[in-house]
Write an enzyme that holds these catalytic residues in place. Structure first.
Site, mmCIF file in Angstrom:
data_model
loop_
_atom_site.group_PDB
_atom_site.id
_atom_site.type_symbol
_atom_site.label_atom_id
_atom_site.label_comp_id
_atom_site.label_asym_id
_atom_site.label_seq_id
_atom_site.Cartn_x
_atom_site.Cartn_y
_atom_site.Cartn_z
ATOM 1 N N HIS A 120 0.649 -0.973 -0.037
ATOM 2 C CA HIS A 120 0.072 -0.149 -0.303
ATOM 3 C C HIS A 120 0.632 1.295 -0.295
ATOM 4 O O HIS A 120 0.886 2.162 0.089
ATOM 5 C CB HIS A 120 -1.137 0.100 0.749
ATOM 6 C CG HIS A 120 -0.420 0.606 2.229
ATOM 7 N ND1 HIS A 120 0.407 -0.513 3.438
ATOM 8 C CD2 HIS A 120 -0.363 1.547 3.079
ATOM 9 C CE1 HIS A 120 1.102 -0.156 4.124
ATOM 10 N NE2 HIS A 120 0.948 1.811 3.986
HETATM 11 C C1 UD1 Z 1 -2.304 5.267 5.354
HETATM 12 C C2 UD1 Z 1 -0.702 6.043 6.332
HETATM 13 C C3 UD1 Z 1 0.164 4.642 6.349
HETATM 14 C C4 UD1 Z 1 -0.804 3.459 7.148
HETATM 15 C C5 UD1 Z 1 -1.832 3.597 5.701
HETATM 16 C C6 UD1 Z 1 -2.633 1.866 5.981
HETATM 17 C C7 UD1 Z 1 -0.192 8.470 6.352
HETATM 18 C C8 UD1 Z 1 1.236 8.888 4.958
HETATM 19 N N1 UD1 Z 1 -0.093 6.658 5.432
HETATM 20 O O1 UD1 Z 1 -1.730 5.555 3.809
HETATM 21 O O2 UD1 Z 1 0.968 4.664 7.701
HETATM 22 O O3 UD1 Z 1 0.215 2.361 6.871
HETATM 23 O O4 UD1 Z 1 -2.773 4.394 6.009
HETATM 24 O O5 UD1 Z 1 -3.577 1.535 5.296
HETATM 25 O O6 UD1 Z 1 -0.800 8.607 6.228
HETATM 26 N N2 UD1 Z 1 -8.415 5.375 0.069
HETATM 27 C C9 UD1 Z 1 -9.748 4.360 -0.740
HETATM 28 N N3 UD1 Z 1 -9.812 4.661 0.682
HETATM 29 C C10 UD1 Z 1 -9.807 4.265 1.737
HETATM 30 C C11 UD1 Z 1 -8.575 5.113 2.094
HETATM 31 C C12 UD1 Z 1 -7.533 5.045 1.092
HETATM 32 O O7 UD1 Z 1 -9.675 4.729 -1.465
HETATM 33 O O8 UD1 Z 1 -10.553 4.385 2.756
HETATM 34 C C13 UD1 Z 1 -7.342 5.229 -1.558
HETATM 35 C C14 UD1 Z 1 -7.321 6.982 -1.974
HETATM 36 O O9 UD1 Z 1 -7.348 6.578 -3.448
HETATM 37 C C15 UD1 Z 1 -5.636 7.276 -1.505
HETATM 38 C C16 UD1 Z 1 -4.721 6.612 -0.816
HETATM 39 O O10 UD1 Z 1 -6.455 5.200 -1.038
HETATM 40 O O11 UD1 Z 1 -5.246 8.115 -2.565
HETATM 41 C C17 UD1 Z 1 -4.384 6.612 -0.330
HETATM 42 O O12 UD1 Z 1 -4.926 7.290 0.843
HETATM 43 P P1 UD1 Z 1 -4.294 7.881 2.119
HETATM 44 O O13 UD1 Z 1 -5.539 8.481 2.973
HETATM 45 O O14 UD1 Z 1 -2.845 8.901 1.344
HETATM 46 O O15 UD1 Z 1 -3.597 7.014 2.839
HETATM 47 P P2 UD1 Z 1 -2.583 5.398 2.762
HETATM 48 O O16 UD1 Z 1 -2.006 5.088 1.921
HETATM 49 O O17 UD1 Z 1 -3.549 4.555 2.996
#
Ligand code: UD1
Length: 355
Positions: free
Chosen positions: A196
């Protein structure tokens, strides 16, 4: 005494689970969900499964670039803190929600308690590293999972307010394992894959999926929304068609623990999964070039393979070592954290009177 706890992402719901009930039994407790993770599979299923209370405040921040996401959280957490006026702000781990919570509180002179403090991968390009370093420096109490974390903090001159309490993931794992059983893991040999991180590149993903396709052993791949998006955008999902890698939606906690326990090997870039694999005695290949959980590597249960085909291939024949020392405490971390706060936190009214 009133404690506001800020969570927002999947690993924080898991770390919150063993703490929130005893916390609410001893203090006035207010839970804030930033909304960093918002999907049913990334958030709601965890609240339901882990029997977490409904947050009093849901900030609905959602996805955005790092600065915008953190900024929106900062603004909204500040409003809540002004409204609630807590004596302590509690945060977990290393996400943007962690940093936003800690920074908002520190600016309002509300003491910050940081659970899972002191972890380092020594690469400031990793967004979580930025969040960890800053949060540790803002915190009044840094609760460390292991001696490595205490040493890392000391190297940055953080020595007061540091408590070696063990890892809250051990508490969480035990609690989840006593809950309702999961769907049985598949029969026979299989591998478990999760990815991820923001550092993930199309080339890296291609290498990993190609090696696994050639290897041929069945692979369960519960997929983070970001990874799914990347697979689709780049057309790399072609490597999954008619192959051994089975794409699945994000799994609940009980389910993933059952899969980890029965797997021959875990391949992951997640910090939490590296630890859970260790605790459940399944060898792990970490798809990064560094890890915060260096003890798991030192004892031979975890191998850093990056995104490199040859290293992953070599790692696939890893067998579990004979020794399995206790690295992360005895599962009573939540209790120790609350004892420290009960002993040392000062109600803010009294704190103001003494200024
Ligand atoms: C975050 C944390 C990481 C943790 C991880 C667990 C930061 C910098 N990183 O990363 O430390 O280990 O969560 O999962 O805070 N998205 C969805 N649905 C959701 C959540 C995310 O579609 O419910 C997608 C979005 O398109 C987004 C991408 O995932 O752009 C990344 O989401 P983000 O909120 O940046 O966090 P994680 O990558 O999950």
């Amino acid at each position: 005494m009133k404690i506001v706890t800020v969570v927002g992402a999947r690993p924080q719901f898991i770390k919150l689970a063993p703490l929130i009930e005893p916390l609410a039994g001893r203090f006035e407790s207010v839970l804030v969900h930033t909304g960093q993770h918002y999907d049913e599979g990334m958030s709601d299923q965890f609240f339901h499964e882990l029997r977490l209370p409904r947050p009093q405040h849901h900030l609905g921040v959602g996805s955005a670039p790092h600065g915008a996401q953190t900024g929106r959280m900062l603004e909204r957490v500040e409003e809540i803190l002004l409204q609630e006026s807590p004596d302590v702000l509690l945060v977990f781990g290393d996400t943007n929600s962690t940093l936003a919570g800690a920074l908002a509180a520190a600016k309002l002179h509300i003491p910050v308690a940081h659970v899972e403090a002191g972890m380092r991968c020594f690469d400031m390009r990793v967004p979580e590293e930025v969040n960890r370093v800053l949060t540790d420096h803002l915190a009044r109490w840094n609760f460390a999972s292991c001696q490595t974390a205490v040493d890392n903090l000391a190297r940055e001159s953080i020595t007061s307010g540091v408590h070696l309490v063990g890892d809250i993931m051990v508490d969480s794992l035990r609690r989840t394992l006593t809950g309702p059983p999961a769907e049985p893991a598949p029969e026979g040999d299989y591998l478990l894959l999760t990815m991820h991180r923001a550092e993930m590149t199309p080339e890296g993903l291609e290498s990993i999926l190609t090696v696994l396709r050639e290897h041929g052993q069945p692979v369960l791949f519960p997929c983070h929304p970001r990874t799914l998006q990347l697979l689709r955008q780049t057309g790399l999902d072609r490597l999954l068609a008619d192959g051994p890698v089975r794409l699945l939606p994000p799994a609940g906690h009980r389910q993933i623990l059952a899969w980890i326990e029965q797997a021959n090997l875990v391949l992951t870039d997640s910090g939490g999964l590296q630890k859970e694999a260790y605790l459940l005695k399944t060898p792990c290949l970490t798809l990064r070039d560094e890890t915060e959980w260096v003890e798991t590597v030192a004892v031979g249960w975890n191998t850093l393979v990056g995104h490199d085909r040859a290293r992953i291939q070599a790692g696939l024949s890893t067998r579990p070592p004979a020794e399995h020392p206790e690295l992360y405490g005895d599962g009573h971390t939540a209790e120790r954290i609350l004892d420290v706060l009960a002993r040392e936190a000062v109600p803010s009214k009294r704190a103001k009177e003494t200024v």
